[in-house]
Design an enzyme around this catalytic site. Structure first.
Site, PDB file in Angstrom:
ATOM      1  N   ARG A 100       3.087   3.348   9.883  1.00  0.00           N
ATOM      2  CA  ARG A 100       3.828   2.491  10.810  1.00  0.00           C
ATOM      3  C   ARG A 100       5.014   1.910  10.039  1.00  0.00           C
ATOM      4  O   ARG A 100       5.165   2.116   8.849  1.00  0.00           O
ATOM      5  CB  ARG A 100       2.931   1.445  11.490  1.00  0.00           C
ATOM      6  N   GLY A 101       5.848   1.144  10.768  1.00  0.00           N
ATOM      7  CA  GLY A 101       7.073   0.641  10.139  1.00  0.00           C
ATOM      8  C   GLY A 101       8.186   1.640  10.415  1.00  0.00           C
ATOM      9  O   GLY A 101       8.004   2.855  10.235  1.00  0.00           O
ATOM     10  N   ALA A 102       9.324   1.123  10.872  1.00  0.00           N
ATOM     11  CA  ALA A 102      10.374   2.007  11.390  1.00  0.00           C
ATOM     12  C   ALA A 102      10.786   3.149  10.440  1.00  0.00           C
ATOM     13  O   ALA A 102      10.762   4.323  10.830  1.00  0.00           O
ATOM     14  CB  ALA A 102      11.582   1.157  11.815  1.00  0.00           C
ATOM     15  N   ASN A 121      11.880  -6.685  16.906  1.00  0.00           N
ATOM     16  CA  ASN A 121      10.931  -6.632  15.790  1.00  0.00           C
ATOM     17  C   ASN A 121       9.557  -7.022  16.325  1.00  0.00           C
ATOM     18  O   ASN A 121       9.410  -7.367  17.501  1.00  0.00           O
ATOM     19  CB  ASN A 121      11.376  -7.563  14.652  1.00  0.00           C
ATOM     20  N   ASP A 136      12.903  -2.997  14.196  1.00  0.00           N
ATOM     21  CA  ASP A 136      12.625  -1.628  14.647  1.00  0.00           C
ATOM     22  C   ASP A 136      13.820  -1.028  15.362  1.00  0.00           C
ATOM     23  O   ASP A 136      13.937   0.198  15.476  1.00  0.00           O
ATOM     24  CB  ASP A 136      11.408  -1.622  15.565  1.00  0.00           C
ATOM     25  N   GLN A 148      -0.535  -6.930  10.466  1.00  0.00           N
ATOM     26  CA  GLN A 148       0.231  -6.268   9.403  1.00  0.00           C
ATOM     27  C   GLN A 148       0.567  -7.233   8.273  1.00  0.00           C
ATOM     28  O   GLN A 148       0.754  -6.821   7.131  1.00  0.00           O
ATOM     29  CB  GLN A 148       1.538  -5.676   9.968  1.00  0.00           C
ATOM     30  N   ARG A 192       5.995   7.037  19.530  1.00  0.00           N
ATOM     31  CA  ARG A 192       6.137   5.574  19.664  1.00  0.00           C
ATOM     32  C   ARG A 192       7.533   5.295  20.218  1.00  0.00           C
ATOM     33  O   ARG A 192       8.492   5.971  19.836  1.00  0.00           O
ATOM     34  CB  ARG A 192       5.928   4.844  18.322  1.00  0.00           C
TER      35      ARG A 192
HETATM   36  O1  MRU Z   1       4.065  -1.857  14.836  1.00  0.00           O
HETATM   37  P1  MRU Z   1       4.623  -1.660  13.450  1.00  0.00           P
HETATM   38  O2  MRU Z   1       3.684  -2.053  12.359  1.00  0.00           O
HETATM   39  O3  MRU Z   1       5.192  -0.272  13.275  1.00  0.00           O
HETATM   40  O4  MRU Z   1       5.842  -2.675  13.407  1.00  0.00           O
HETATM   41  C1  MRU Z   1       6.592  -2.772  12.230  1.00  0.00           C
HETATM   42  C2  MRU Z   1       7.649  -3.797  12.264  1.00  0.00           C
HETATM   43  O5  MRU Z   1       7.841  -4.478  13.263  1.00  0.00           O
HETATM   44  C3  MRU Z   1       8.535  -3.888  11.063  1.00  0.00           C
HETATM   45  O6  MRU Z   1       9.002  -5.204  10.899  1.00  0.00           O
HETATM   46  C4  MRU Z   1       9.741  -2.959  11.206  1.00  0.00           C
HETATM   47  O7  MRU Z   1       9.347  -1.669  11.579  1.00  0.00           O
HETATM   48  C5  MRU Z   1      10.531  -2.879   9.962  1.00  0.00           C
HETATM   49  S1  MRU Z   1       9.720  -1.933   8.680  1.00  0.00           S
HETATM   50  C6  MRU Z   1      10.827  -1.953   7.395  1.00  0.00           C
END
Ligand code: MRU
Length: 361
Positions: free
Chosen positions: A49-51, A251, A241, A200, A90
């Site tokens: 996960r994470g963009a 975000n 994101d 997270q 996603r």
């Molecule tokens: O649902 P997630 O865990 O994928 O969400 C992640 C976030 O909201 C992060 O802040 C974002 O992707 C930035 S990661 C550098």
């Protein structure tokens, strides 16, 4: 970085491995992705996960699809289907679509599709590492400035979700300035929002800050406002994101409330992002950014380790209570002090974003 590991890497037999982030911090389990479907599943169920990491995993997913197509003699529709499934994995993080577009473009002119997909996915990964390092270089200046004003007393940074190396490849976006501050001997302390429902913050940010020896304190999501009112937060840094061309920031759910509290308390609210997270095609974050809605059981249950060492999911509401689970919210540009990007600080407005990133359109 001192405790360097990556979040995605390739194996000797040219497959791909990732860390199952659903099991952190209690178990460090590596998952091998053998097909594009494995990549789709890993993104969907949040093994990764994470963009930026979602983008990198999708890129390798395309490579795996090309490999499967060649090895099994599938028709070219197989690849079209793979792209489609990866696109649907996603909805909010724009890095997914950016990465798939880039892979598609590279493949459209490829002489050797397998080699092209492999090389392009590697490039995406390597570029993200350098981008995050540079975000750290620029973000470090902000931390340093506050540290000087405080005569070297610890700089208190509040963050939400995980925009650390676990959401990227190395360094992270929010964590890069923090790690670089530590390397420079600047004292920092991080307030870590637990970030319900998937935690997270407590599971991932606390884990990686621990690994890097960064002083931090876990707080429940509602604590930030209180800390800000009592002078216990010097700055907020969050990830994103998807950020629109006028600086609206999507975000993890709850970010907006932190931005409101920061504004009310005159605390700078920074958003750390690679340019790959900019969506230059839209200008109204509230209306145009698709907000993911996830399974209600992520809210109704909580996961943790029992005293006997077992990982358990426990129900925290009456059996029949329904829950809603919006994954993200949008913080309007007016609440953002500045964007911290790999090219430097950028004001959250269309003019500045176009001046700095117009070449990406
Ligand atoms: O649902 P997630 O865990 O994928 O969400 C992640 C976030 O909201 C992060 O802040 C974002 O992707 C930035 S990661 C550098």
């Amino acid at each position: 970085m001192s405790t360097a590991f990556r979040t995605i890497w390739t194996t000797a037999d040219n497959y791909v491995e990732v860390i199952d982030q659903r099991l952190l911090p209690h178990q460090f389990v590596v998952v091998k992705l053998l097909s594009y479907s494995d990549a789709v599943i890993a993104i969907k169920n949040m093994t990764v996960r994470g963009a930026p990491l979602i983008g990198a995993t999708a890129a390798y997913g395309v490579y795996l699809a090309v490999r499967e197509m060649q090895e099994s003699g599938h028709p070219k529709e197989f690849l079209t289907q793979a792209f489609e499934e990866l696109r649907q994995s996603r909805p909010t993080a724009i890095n997914l679509f950016w990465s798939l577009d880039r892979m598609q473009k590279a493949l459209s002119i490829a002489y050797n599709p397998l080699e092209t997909a492999w090389n392009q996915a590697h490039l995406i990964v390597e570029e993200d590492i350098e981008t995050c390092r540079m975000i750290g270089v620029h973000g470090l200046e902000l931390i340093e400035e506050i540290s000087k004003k405080k005569n070297g007393a610890p700089v208190n940074i509040l963050t939400h979700c995980n925009a650390g190396m676990l959401g990227c490849i190395e360094w992270g976006t929010v964590t890069s300035p923090i790690y670089q501050a530590k390397e420079k001997g600047i004292k920092v302390h991080v307030w870590v929002d637990e970030t319900r429902p998937r935690n997270q913050g407590s599971n991932l940010t606390a884990y990686e800050l621990t690994r890097h020896g960064i002083d931090h304190t876990l707080i429940v999501d509602n604590t930030g406002g209180h800390l800000m009112q009592h002078g216990m937060v010097d700055m907020v840094i969050v990830g994103t994101d998807r950020t629109t061309r006028n600086g609206d920031v999507a975000n993890k759910i709850g970010t907006y409330l932190k931005a409101l509290a920061a504004k009310d308390n005159n605390i700078p609210f920074y958003v750390a992002l690679p340019s790959t997270t900019l969506d230059m095609t839209i200008s109204d974050g509230l209306k145009e950014i698709p907000i993911e809605e996830r399974d209600q059981n992520e809210v109704r249950y909580i996961t943790g380790k029992t005293s006997a060492g077992a990982i358990e999911h426990v129900l925290i509401c009456p059996e029949t209570t329904a829950a809603s689970n919006y994954g993200f919210d949008v913080t309007p540009a007016r609440l953002v002090t500045s964007l911290i990007t790999e090219r430097g600080l950028c004001a959250p407005n269309e003019e500045s974003i176009l001046t700095m990133f117009g070449d990406l359109i």
